[in-house]
Enzyme design. Structure first.
Site, PDB file in Angstrom:
ATOM      1  N   ASP A  16     112.337 -45.124  55.470  1.00 18.58           N
ATOM      2  CA  ASP A  16     111.117 -45.895  54.402  1.00 18.58           C
ATOM      3  C   ASP A  16     111.851 -46.119  53.267  1.00 18.58           C
ATOM      4  O   ASP A  16     112.763 -45.809  52.597  1.00 18.58           O
ATOM      5  CB  ASP A  16     110.153 -44.644  53.843  1.00 18.58           C
ATOM      6  N   HIS A  33     113.746 -55.365  54.489  1.00 17.50           N
ATOM      7  CA  HIS A  33     113.797 -55.148  55.689  1.00 17.50           C
ATOM      8  C   HIS A  33     115.063 -55.577  56.515  1.00 17.50           C
ATOM      9  O   HIS A  33     115.618 -54.895  57.091  1.00 17.50           O
ATOM     10  CB  HIS A  33     112.666 -55.638  56.654  1.00 17.50           C
ATOM     11  N   LEU A 127     125.425 -40.850  72.767  1.00 13.25           N
ATOM     12  CA  LEU A 127     124.421 -41.155  71.775  1.00 13.25           C
ATOM     13  C   LEU A 127     123.273 -41.764  72.396  1.00 13.25           C
ATOM     14  O   LEU A 127     123.290 -42.739  73.186  1.00 13.25           O
ATOM     15  CB  LEU A 127     124.738 -41.791  70.550  1.00 13.25           C
ATOM     16  N   LEU A 188     104.754 -37.117  56.847  1.00 12.42           N
ATOM     17  CA  LEU A 188     105.024 -37.474  58.249  1.00 12.42           C
ATOM     18  C   LEU A 188     104.638 -38.621  58.931  1.00 12.42           C
ATOM     19  O   LEU A 188     105.067 -39.438  59.790  1.00 12.42           O
ATOM     20  CB  LEU A 188     104.502 -36.229  59.102  1.00 12.42           C
TER      21      LEU A 188
HETATM   22  C1  IPE Z   1     105.996 -45.076  57.859  1.00 10.82           C
HETATM   23  O1  IPE Z   1     106.430 -45.484  56.784  1.00 10.82           O
HETATM   24  C2  IPE Z   1     106.406 -45.749  59.111  1.00 10.82           C
HETATM   25  C3  IPE Z   1     108.150 -46.376  59.018  1.00 10.82           C
HETATM   26  C4  IPE Z   1     108.827 -45.949  58.615  1.00 10.82           C
HETATM   27  C5  IPE Z   1     108.227 -47.231  60.157  1.00 10.82           C
HETATM   28  P1  IPE Z   1     105.046 -46.220  55.969  1.00 10.82           P
HETATM   29  O2  IPE Z   1     105.707 -46.436  54.792  1.00 10.82           O
HETATM   30  O3  IPE Z   1     104.231 -47.110  56.776  1.00 10.82           O
HETATM   31  O4  IPE Z   1     104.012 -44.984  55.607  1.00 10.82           O
HETATM   32  P2  IPE Z   1     103.223 -44.601  54.564  1.00 10.82           P
HETATM   33  O5  IPE Z   1     102.173 -45.658  54.925  1.00 10.82           O
HETATM   34  O6  IPE Z   1     103.651 -44.589  53.235  1.00 10.82           O
HETATM   35  O7  IPE Z   1     102.657 -43.146  54.990  1.00 10.82           O
HETATM   36  C1  IPE Z   2     109.889 -48.900  55.468  1.00  6.88           C
HETATM   37  O1  IPE Z   2     109.793 -49.438  54.444  1.00  6.88           O
HETATM   38  C2  IPE Z   2     109.858 -50.026  56.680  1.00  6.88           C
HETATM   39  C3  IPE Z   2     108.602 -49.888  57.695  1.00  6.88           C
HETATM   40  C4  IPE Z   2     107.644 -49.291  57.272  1.00  6.88           C
HETATM   41  C5  IPE Z   2     108.405 -50.924  58.710  1.00  6.88           C
HETATM   42  P1  IPE Z   2     108.580 -49.987  53.718  1.00  6.88           P
HETATM   43  O2  IPE Z   2     108.283 -51.314  54.204  1.00  6.88           O
HETATM   44  O3  IPE Z   2     107.427 -49.007  54.096  1.00  6.88           O
HETATM   45  O4  IPE Z   2     108.837 -49.826  52.211  1.00  6.88           O
HETATM   46  P2  IPE Z   2     108.011 -49.343  51.159  1.00  6.88           P
HETATM   47  O5  IPE Z   2     107.528 -48.074  51.446  1.00  6.88           O
HETATM   48  O6  IPE Z   2     107.104 -50.308  50.839  1.00  6.88           O
HETATM   49  O7  IPE Z   2     108.934 -49.236  50.045  1.00  6.88           O
HETATM   50 MG    MG Z   3     106.901 -47.190  53.149  1.00  7.26          MG
END
Ligand code: IPE
Ligand code: IPE
Ligand code: MG
Length: 237
Positions: A16, A33, A127, A188
């Site tokens: 995240d 990303h 792995l 989670l």
């Molecule tokens: C969880 O992250 C999903 C992934 C890392 C792929 P999100 O950024 O989507 O989760 P929330 O919305 O903060 O809970």
């Molecule tokens: C995690 O980073 C990647 C995915 C959930 C696909 P985010 O895109 O959720 O990044 P934030 O949480 O907005 O910083």
């Molecule tokens: Mg996020």
């Protein structure tokens, strides 16, 4: 398994913070990303030397379909490219790739890349990397429960096997030992709810694109300080 050779760990990571990483640099979320893909490569490379046998990475949740269409298509493009470009390196490094989640909402091209990557890396034994795409733990549990209906009462181990089948996990994965979430969030988000029953949780403020071998080693060191009891009384209590 003796104490000298502990079982390979199953580490799961909620990757995240890509968006915030980009925002802090005045960049578009897509740049975050793309940078996140580099962190995946570093983490996969570092995993075997940390005693990890299975690494499950949360790449795209079922709820992530609710993001703007251009962000969804950026993420799907990166995943498609990762599967296409990394599979040879995975074969060279003994890495078995597996994608968990549902496949019926993915476009045909990414499904083809998933199937090729899984087939070509199937003999990797150093792995296993499971990438969660269109994944929802609650949907997976509901699907496994549906597949169990009509069967006699199941043990939790039998149910785990059905759950692995419901998410196309090949090979089936053991329970999670260590769950890491980056970016300071402590939740989670519908990831591996069943498999994390006794997982140790490690949260780090590091944003996913900044994650790598050192951060992974820190999380493993933290894990090794924990005393896992599984409901029992510890010998050192
Ligand atoms: C969880 O992250 C999903 C992934 C890392 C792929 P999100 O950024 O989507 O989760 P929330 O919305 O903060 O809970
Ligand atoms: C995690 O980073 C990647 C995915 C959930 C696909 P985010 O895109 O959720 O990044 P934030 O949480 O907005 O910083
Ligand atoms: Mg996020």
């Amino acid at each position: 398994v003796s104490a000298a050779t502990p079982a390979p760990l199953h580490v799961a990571i909620i990757m995240d913070g890509n968006g915030r990483w980009a925002h802090r640099r005045g960049l578009a979320r897509s740049a975050g990303h793309r940078a996140g893909a580099g962190a995946v490569e570093r983490t996969v490379e570092a995993a075997p030397s940390q005693g990890i046998g299975t690494l499950t990475l949360y790449a795209f949740s079922a709820d992530n379909w609710k993001r703007p269409a251009d962000e969804v298509s950026t993420l799907m493009g990166l995943l498609r490219r990762y599967l296409r470009r990394e599979r040879r390196r995975c074969v060279e490094n003994g890495v078995r790739l597996s994608v968990i989640g549902r496949r019926d909402r993915l476009d045909a091209e990414i499904v083809r890349q998933i199937e090729r990557a899984e087939a070509e890396t199937a003999s990797g034994s150093r792995l296993t990397v499971r990438i969660a795409i269109d994944y929802s733990a609650r949907e997976a549990i509901a699907a496994a429960a549906h597949s169990a209906s009509g069967l006699p009462a199941l043990s939790t181990a039998d149910f785990s096997a059905l759950l692995n089948r419901a998410i196309h996990s090949s090979p089936p994965a053991p329970d999670v030992d260590l769950l890491i979430r980056t970016s300071g969030e402590k939740r989670l988000s519908d990831f591996l709810l069943w498999e994390c029953a006794y997982a140790e949780l490690v949260f780090t403020d590091t944003l996913w694109p900044d994650f790598g071998a050192d951060e992974l080693a820190r999380a493993i060191a933290e894990f090794q300080k924990r005393h896992r009891r599984f409901g029992m009384v510890s010998a050192t209590a």
